[in-house]
Design a protein around this motif. Structure first.
Motif, PDB file in Angstrom:
ATOM      1  N   MET A 104     -23.207  93.756   0.554  1.00  0.00           N
ATOM      2  CA  MET A 104     -22.123  94.739   0.547  1.00  0.00           C
ATOM      3  C   MET A 104     -22.549  96.005  -0.174  1.00  0.00           C
ATOM      4  N   GLU A 105     -21.875  97.111   0.145  1.00  0.00           N
ATOM      5  CA  GLU A 105     -22.040  98.288  -0.701  1.00  0.00           C
ATOM      6  C   GLU A 105     -20.934  98.239  -1.757  1.00  0.00           C
ATOM      7  N   PRO A 106     -21.086  99.001  -2.856  1.00  0.00           N
ATOM      8  CA  PRO A 106     -20.134  98.843  -3.970  1.00  0.00           C
ATOM      9  C   PRO A 106     -18.661  98.977  -3.546  1.00  0.00           C
ATOM     10  N   SER A 107     -18.348  99.946  -2.697  1.00  0.00           N
ATOM     11  CA  SER A 107     -16.951 100.116  -2.254  1.00  0.00           C
ATOM     12  C   SER A 107     -16.391  98.838  -1.667  1.00  0.00           C
ATOM     13  N   ALA A 108     -17.257  98.146  -0.919  1.00  0.00           N
ATOM     14  CA  ALA A 108     -16.805  96.974  -0.175  1.00  0.00           C
ATOM     15  C   ALA A 108     -16.414  95.831  -1.095  1.00  0.00           C
ATOM     16  N   LEU A 126      -7.527  95.751   0.477  1.00  0.00           N
ATOM     17  CA  LEU A 126      -8.186  96.802   1.249  1.00  0.00           C
ATOM     18  C   LEU A 126      -8.674  97.946   0.369  1.00  0.00           C
ATOM     19  N   PRO A 127      -9.988  98.198   0.317  1.00  0.00           N
ATOM     20  CA  PRO A 127     -10.493  99.361  -0.413  1.00  0.00           C
ATOM     21  C   PRO A 127      -9.960 100.642   0.216  1.00  0.00           C
ATOM     22  N   CYS A 128      -9.499 101.564  -0.624  1.00  0.00           N
ATOM     23  CA  CYS A 128      -8.868 102.778  -0.105  1.00  0.00           C
ATOM     24  C   CYS A 128      -9.570 104.042  -0.605  1.00  0.00           C
ATOM     25  N   GLY A 129      -9.918 104.913   0.339  1.00  0.00           N
ATOM     26  CA  GLY A 129     -10.425 106.238   0.013  1.00  0.00           C
ATOM     27  C   GLY A 129      -9.312 107.226   0.289  1.00  0.00           C
ATOM     28  N   VAL A 130      -9.430 107.969   1.395  1.00  0.00           N
ATOM     29  CA  VAL A 130      -8.384 108.919   1.754  1.00  0.00           C
ATOM     30  C   VAL A 130      -7.173 108.181   2.334  1.00  0.00           C
ATOM     31  N   GLY A 131      -7.392 106.969   2.818  1.00  0.00           N
ATOM     32  CA  GLY A 131      -6.276 106.120   3.249  1.00  0.00           C
ATOM     33  C   GLY A 131      -6.255 105.743   4.724  1.00  0.00           C
ATOM     34  N   SER A 132      -7.050 106.408   5.556  1.00  0.00           N
ATOM     35  CA  SER A 132      -6.975 106.158   6.999  1.00  0.00           C
ATOM     36  C   SER A 132      -7.292 104.715   7.354  1.00  0.00           C
ATOM     37  N   ALA A 133      -8.408 104.204   6.837  1.00  0.00           N
ATOM     38  CA  ALA A 133      -8.827 102.853   7.217  1.00  0.00           C
ATOM     39  C   ALA A 133      -7.839 101.796   6.711  1.00  0.00           C
ATOM     40  N   PRO A 134      -7.578 101.748   5.385  1.00  0.00           N
ATOM     41  CA  PRO A 134      -6.635 100.720   4.932  1.00  0.00           C
ATOM     42  C   PRO A 134      -5.226 100.965   5.485  1.00  0.00           C
ATOM     43  N   GLY A 135      -4.878 102.236   5.683  1.00  0.00           N
ATOM     44  CA  GLY A 135      -3.546 102.556   6.215  1.00  0.00           C
ATOM     45  C   GLY A 135      -3.409 102.084   7.660  1.00  0.00           C
ATOM     46  N   VAL A 148     -16.440  99.761   8.007  1.00  0.00           N
ATOM     47  CA  VAL A 148     -15.096  99.822   8.593  1.00  0.00           C
ATOM     48  C   VAL A 148     -14.939 101.063   9.498  1.00  0.00           C
ATOM     49  N   LYS A 149     -15.738 102.108   9.224  1.00  0.00           N
ATOM     50  CA  LYS A 149     -15.649 103.343  10.013  1.00  0.00           C
ATOM     51  C   LYS A 149     -16.071 103.138  11.473  1.00  0.00           C
ATOM     52  N   ALA A 150     -16.761 102.013  11.737  1.00  0.00           N
ATOM     53  CA  ALA A 150     -17.093 101.718  13.133  1.00  0.00           C
ATOM     54  C   ALA A 150     -15.816 101.450  13.936  1.00  0.00           C
ATOM     55  N   GLY A 180     -19.778 110.103   4.059  1.00  0.00           N
ATOM     56  CA  GLY A 180     -20.958 109.352   4.480  1.00  0.00           C
ATOM     57  C   GLY A 180     -20.720 108.451   5.673  1.00  0.00           C
ATOM     58  N   ASN A 181     -19.937 107.390   5.461  1.00  0.00           N
ATOM     59  CA  ASN A 181     -19.821 106.379   6.502  1.00  0.00           C
ATOM     60  C   ASN A 181     -19.101 106.853   7.755  1.00  0.00           C
ATOM     61  N   LEU A 182     -18.105 107.717   7.593  1.00  0.00           N
ATOM     62  CA  LEU A 182     -17.429 108.227   8.788  1.00  0.00           C
ATOM     63  C   LEU A 182     -18.409 109.084   9.580  1.00  0.00           C
ATOM     64  N   ASP A 207     -19.157 104.939  -2.656  1.00  0.00           N
ATOM     65  CA  ASP A 207     -19.207 105.817  -1.491  1.00  0.00           C
ATOM     66  C   ASP A 207     -18.028 105.537  -0.579  1.00  0.00           C
ATOM     67  N   GLY A 208     -17.356 106.561  -0.162  1.00  0.00           N
ATOM     68  CA  GLY A 208     -16.235 106.323   0.751  1.00  0.00           C
ATOM     69  C   GLY A 208     -14.918 106.237   0.003  1.00  0.00           C
ATOM     70  N   LEU A 209     -14.982 105.951  -1.298  1.00  0.00           N
ATOM     71  CA  LEU A 209     -13.745 105.859  -2.073  1.00  0.00           C
ATOM     72  C   LEU A 209     -13.599 107.018  -3.048  1.00  0.00           C
ATOM     73  N   ALA A 210     -14.634 107.854  -3.153  1.00  0.00           N
ATOM     74  CA  ALA A 210     -14.598 108.992  -4.065  1.00  0.00           C
ATOM     75  C   ALA A 210     -13.780 110.116  -3.445  1.00  0.00           C
ATOM     76  N   SER A 225     -14.107  93.437   3.366  1.00  0.00           N
ATOM     77  CA  SER A 225     -15.391  93.987   2.930  1.00  0.00           C
ATOM     78  C   SER A 225     -15.754  95.120   3.877  1.00  0.00           C
ATOM     79  N   THR A 226     -15.819  96.350   3.357  1.00  0.00           N
ATOM     80  CA  THR A 226     -15.782  97.506   4.254  1.00  0.00           C
ATOM     81  C   THR A 226     -17.131  98.127   4.598  1.00  0.00           C
ATOM     82  N   GLY A 227     -18.229  97.637   4.032  1.00  0.00           N
ATOM     83  CA  GLY A 227     -19.498  98.258   4.414  1.00  0.00           C
ATOM     84  C   GLY A 227     -20.680  97.621   3.716  1.00  0.00           C
ATOM     85  N   GLY A 228     -21.877  97.830   4.248  1.00  0.00           N
ATOM     86  CA  GLY A 228     -23.057  97.342   3.544  1.00  0.00           C
ATOM     87  C   GLY A 228     -24.300  97.117   4.368  1.00  0.00           C
TER      88      GLY A 228
HETATM   89  C1  LIG Z   1     -14.277 105.025   4.236  1.00  0.00           C
HETATM   90  C2  LIG Z   1     -14.457 103.776   3.528  1.00  0.00           C
HETATM   91  C3  LIG Z   1     -13.387 103.109   2.939  1.00  0.00           C
HETATM   92  C4  LIG Z   1     -11.973 103.637   2.886  1.00  0.00           C
HETATM   93  O1  LIG Z   1     -11.475 104.253   4.042  1.00  0.00           O
HETATM   94  P1  LIG Z   1     -10.509 105.508   3.936  1.00  0.00           P
HETATM   95  O2  LIG Z   1     -10.101 105.749   5.333  1.00  0.00           O
HETATM   96  O3  LIG Z   1     -11.282 106.650   3.380  1.00  0.00           O
HETATM   97  O4  LIG Z   1      -9.407 105.129   3.029  1.00  0.00           O
HETATM   98  C5  LIG Z   1     -13.657 101.923   2.299  1.00  0.00           C
HETATM   99  N1  LIG Z   1     -14.897 101.422   2.231  1.00  0.00           N
HETATM  100  C6  LIG Z   1     -15.952 102.028   2.797  1.00  0.00           C
HETATM  101  C7  LIG Z   1     -17.306 101.405   2.690  1.00  0.00           C
HETATM  102  C8  LIG Z   1     -15.769 103.227   3.464  1.00  0.00           C
HETATM  103  O5  LIG Z   1     -16.807 103.827   4.012  1.00  0.00           O
END
Ligand SMILES: *Cc1c(COP(=O)(O)O)cnc(C)c1O
Length: 446
Positions: A394-398, A287-296, A128-130, A180-182, A349-352, A426-429
């Motif tokens: 997929m990666e686990p976060s996804a 939507l998987p959420c880490g810091v919130g930018s992508a799902p937000g 999703v960071k792409a 990582g992904n960003l 990864d990405g959600l920690a 599905s956010t990565g893999g």
């Molecule tokens: C970064 C990331 C997210 C979440 O995005 P945030 O902007 O951190 O909330 C979800 N899944 C994957 C695989 C990511 O790399």
């Protein structure tokens, strides 16, 4: 108090009861690493003129137009994007077998269709960071080039590949903090443009991600502390150098808008597949959420495009439910998962992330339908099922979004469920090395 990871202990070893448990009883369950569902009590009808939306639809359209200007550059620099004319977009695929699996696994009967928005297959950086990361770097490159009279918006942006541009960008540095992904997405696109790149990572970030970046000439700085500290270090460093540009995962409008463009693309895909979306036929988007930018950012775009016909649902690991905590308590970045004793240690990864983005939390606190949390073992199991049943990598976060359609059916107050369409983001893999992926898969089978 900054997030204390090691200070807290599991399983009630803490002598004093946390006062948050009385104010918000669900936090006591969360503190025990138990999965939870929280229907957002602040969820409201969407009003595009509400001043809490200080960004508008026109901002998203502008971001999309900028990406279109860059498509000749993207197409030339990343030939795999040629079939899509230099547009980095993922497919929307129906997951019938997975839906059946979810029905059996969670003992529910999901009424609408389940789709996967497969950002794990996004070109260039495979997550999703792409979306946000690449967009922000392109915007910065364009701003610099326009400022120095090197390009005008009507010109052919394939020029960004020229030696002249490369030379110019080599005098500028892009800095970011990343789990990582960003870092991958920013590192790859920045290096392609010729920028110097410094990525600050927590030392537990995956080795293959660090290696891949270093191979492209990116400087990777490792930090012993968690993600928030890595971001802080990056910010500090960038402030000291006026040829440095800091990409702030916690607080960046361009990043957010880059993610939001996804909603315009999704609208086109839904129309192309004949999927009706209106108030009686809502979309539930997980939507998987880490810091919130992508799902937000994606949710903001979805609300602008579909209004009340879309219900964003955020998914977080049981160890790191930072956005849930921030919005539940209204404290936003004034609270971290360590404050309820959680250790923020997840395989996702990405959600920690221990502390949520205040920018995103404040903007979306009334527009996220609900939250749920997922255990690591569950992510592994769903990742394995998605591979076996739908041939997805997929990666686990996804995989965190997958329980969503089932969980929503266990809470039938959700509006118009019988006519709903469910989209698991599905956010990565795809860039995960096979050996690494295999071990996740085997954990899921076991
Ligand atoms: C970064 C990331 C997210 C979440 O995005 P945030 O902007 O951190 O909330 C979800 N899944 C994957 C695989 C990511 O790399």
């Amino acid at each position: 108090m900054r997030s204390g990871t090691a200070k807290y202990k599991r399983d009630g070893e803490c002598a004093m009861k946390n006062p948050l448990f009385d104010s918000y009883p669900i936090t006591e369950t969360m503190a025990g690493y138990q999965p939870v569902f929280w229907k957002n009590e602040h969820y409201m009808s969407f009003n595009p003129d509400d001043e809490s939306w200080n960004l508008k639809m026109s901002d998203i359209l502008e971001a999309e137009a900028r990406l279109a200007r860059f498509s000749p550059f993207i197409e030339a620099a990343f030939p795999e994007t040629q079939p899509q004319n230099g547009v980095i977009e993922s497919p929307l695929v129906e997951a019938k077998e997975m839906k059946q699996h979810l029905n059996e696994k969670y003992n529910v009967s999901i009424s609408g269709a389940v789709y996967v928005k497969a950002d794990d297959r996004l070109f260039v950086s495979g997550s999703v960071k792409a979306r946000g990361g690449i967009y922000e770097v392109l915007k910065y490159a364009e701003d610099l080039a326009v400022e120095h009279n090197m390009i005008a918006p009507d010109d052919d942006y394939a020029q960004f590949r020229s030696e002249k541009f490369h030379q110019f960008f080599s005098e500028h540095t892009i800095v970011c903090g990343s789990t990582g992904n960003l870092g991958l997405s920013i590192g790859i696109i920045s290096a392609e443009l010729g920028f110097k790149v410094i990525i600050h990572m927590s030392s537990d970030a995956k080795q293959w991600k660090k290696n891949m970046l270093r191979k492209r000439g990116v400087m990777v700085v490792e930090h012993e502390d968690d993600y928030s500290k890595a971001v802080e270090a990056g910010r500090e460093m960038a402030i000291q150098d006026d040829h440095s540009y800091f990409i702030d995962d916690e607080d960046s409008v361009p990043l957010f808008l880059g993610y939001a463009v996804a909603a315009l693309r999704l609208k086109g895909q839904l129309e192309a597949q004949g999927i009706k979306v209106d108030a009686e036929h809502p979309l539930y988007v997980y939507l998987p959420c880490g810091v919130g930018s992508a799902p937000g950012g994606i949710s903001f775009g979805l609300k602008q495009v579909f209004g009340d016909a879309v219900h964003p649902v955020f998914a977080e690991p049981v160890q790191s439910p930072c956005m849930l905590l921030g919005i539940l308590t209204g404290l936003h970045d004034g609270i971290a998962v360590g404050d309820i004793g959680l250790d923020n240690r997840t395989i996702a990864d990405g959600l920690a992330v221990g502390r949520p983005s205040k920018f995103v939390g404040k903007m979306l606190e009334k527009h996220i339908h609900s939250f749920f949390t997922v255990e690591d073992a569950e992510m592994h199991a769903l990742l394995a099922a998605a591979h076996d049943l739908e041939n997805m990598k997929m990666e686990p976060s996804a995989a965190t979004g997958f329980p969503g359609p089932a969980i929503i059916h266990q809470h039938p107050e959700a509006p118009h469920l019988s006519n709903a369409t469910h989209i698991v983001w599905s956010t990565g893999g795809s860039m995960v090395p096979d050996a690494e992926w295999q071990s996740d898969y085997e954990a899921g089978k076991a």
